[in-house]
Design a protein around this motif. Structure first.
Motif, PDB file in Angstrom:
ATOM      1  N   VAL A 176       0.842  -1.198   0.000  1.00  0.00           N
ATOM      2  CA  VAL A 176       0.000   0.000   0.000  1.00  0.00           C
ATOM      3  C   VAL A 176       0.876   1.247   0.000  1.00  0.00           C
ATOM      4  N   SER A 177       1.957   1.191  -0.764  1.00  0.00           N
ATOM      5  CA  SER A 177       2.924   2.291  -0.759  1.00  0.00           C
ATOM      6  C   SER A 177       2.578   3.387  -1.758  1.00  0.00           C
ATOM      7  N   GLY A 178       1.681   3.107  -2.696  1.00  0.00           N
ATOM      8  CA  GLY A 178       1.325   4.097  -3.703  1.00  0.00           C
ATOM      9  C   GLY A 178      -0.089   4.603  -3.506  1.00  0.00           C
ATOM     10  N   SER A 179      -0.499   5.526  -4.371  1.00  0.00           N
ATOM     11  CA  SER A 179      -1.852   6.049  -4.304  1.00  0.00           C
ATOM     12  C   SER A 179      -2.772   5.167  -5.132  1.00  0.00           C
ATOM     13  N   GLY A 180      -4.049   5.198  -4.808  1.00  0.00           N
ATOM     14  CA  GLY A 180      -5.006   4.389  -5.537  1.00  0.00           C
ATOM     15  C   GLY A 180      -6.220   4.086  -4.697  1.00  0.00           C
ATOM     16  N   THR A 181      -7.169   3.371  -5.278  1.00  0.00           N
ATOM     17  CA  THR A 181      -8.344   2.915  -4.561  1.00  0.00           C
ATOM     18  C   THR A 181      -8.093   1.486  -4.113  1.00  0.00           C
ATOM     19  N   TYR A 182      -8.104   1.253  -2.812  1.00  0.00           N
ATOM     20  CA  TYR A 182      -7.813  -0.060  -2.243  1.00  0.00           C
ATOM     21  C   TYR A 182      -9.114  -0.755  -1.871  1.00  0.00           C
ATOM     22  N   THR A 183      -9.334  -1.924  -2.459  1.00  0.00           N
ATOM     23  CA  THR A 183     -10.514  -2.711  -2.128  1.00  0.00           C
ATOM     24  C   THR A 183     -10.086  -4.114  -1.728  1.00  0.00           C
ATOM     25  N   PHE A 184     -10.972  -4.808  -1.002  1.00  0.00           N
ATOM     26  CA  PHE A 184     -10.663  -6.129  -0.469  1.00  0.00           C
ATOM     27  C   PHE A 184     -11.853  -7.063  -0.656  1.00  0.00           C
TER      28      PHE A 184
END
Length: 243
Positions: free
Chosen positions: A82-90
């Motif tokens: 999770v080191s970059g930008s973005g939309t994180y989904t699980f």
């Protein structure tokens, strides 16, 4: 032998999570997920029959790493995932990364200042079986432990193309409980048993004595792997997620 991080780097991620700094990860020695240098997808091992605490991580809809849900609103994974930008989904609680379980979205990320660990807070609570976190007494040198992930199943050129659809696990043997992870934190190191972690397994759990004791950080995709020793960071985890 140089260990490589296990996660898959996501190029071109554009949407930053609200209120969260998301620096772009350096790619020289990637953890368990970069396509060019990734190391965690479980090579060998077997399909898991159970893993209700498992959470597949997607960045901008793209499969990247493995993680676990540790509390109703908190996910534990590797910092390099999770080191970059973005939309994180699980996708939480399904053995199949393409269907089932519960989908959830990350809102904020807290990264460990001293280890390859991160905790993602979800936008809403998820009712699930939460991963039980271990103590230092649960893991020891010489012990056979289990590692889980959706990572690569072979050393293919583009590891994202050979990642497992279904959660896998392998048995590995602990060689140290005080080695180093990708970020210089304290790790549990292990040697291959009936399998080894590879690209896409980053952030996934190591279980010992029925408890989660590690988070996948690096692997050589052949004989050795390093998992951040979360028993050394329980105070930090508790301060963020309350568990």
């Amino acid at each position: 032998m140089r260990l490589i991080r296990l996660g898959l780097a996501v190029a071109g991620a554009a949407l930053a999570l609200a209120g969260v700094a998301t620096p772009v990860a350096a790619a020289a020695t990637a953890p368990a997920g970069d396509p060019a240098a990734a190391e965690p997808m479980i090579i060998g091992g077997s399909r898991a029959g159970s893993g209700p605490w498992a959470a597949r991580l997607f960045v901008n809809g793209r499969q990247t790493c493995t993680s676990t849900i540790i509390a109703p609103q908190y996910i534990l994974t590797a910092k390099h995932c999770v080191s970059g930008s973005g939309t994180y989904t699980f996708r939480i609680g399904s053995l199949d990364q393409t269907s089932g379980g519960t989908m959830a979205t990350g809102s904020t990320i807290t990264r460990s200042p001293s280890a390859d660990l991160a905790i993602v807070k979800l936008t809403s609570s998820v009712n699930a079986t939460y991963s039980p976190l271990g103590q230092s007494s649960d893991v020891r040198v010489g012990q056979s432990v289990q590692v889980y992930g959706w990572g690569a199943t072979s050393r293919c050129g583009q590891e994202i193309n050979c990642q497992s659809q279904y959660l896998k696990y392998a048995n590995v043997s602990v060689t140290s409980v005080n080695c180093s992870d990708y970020a210089g934190g304290v790790a549990v190191c292990a040697r291959r048993g009936d399998g080894i972690t590879a690209g896409g397994d980053s952030g996934g759990p190591m279980f010992a004595s029925g408890k989660q004791v590690g988070v996948a950080s690096t692997s050589d995709r052949s004989t050795t792997t390093a998992y951040t020793n979360i028993t050394r960071y329980r105070d930090w985890i508790r301060s963020v997620a309350g568990v």
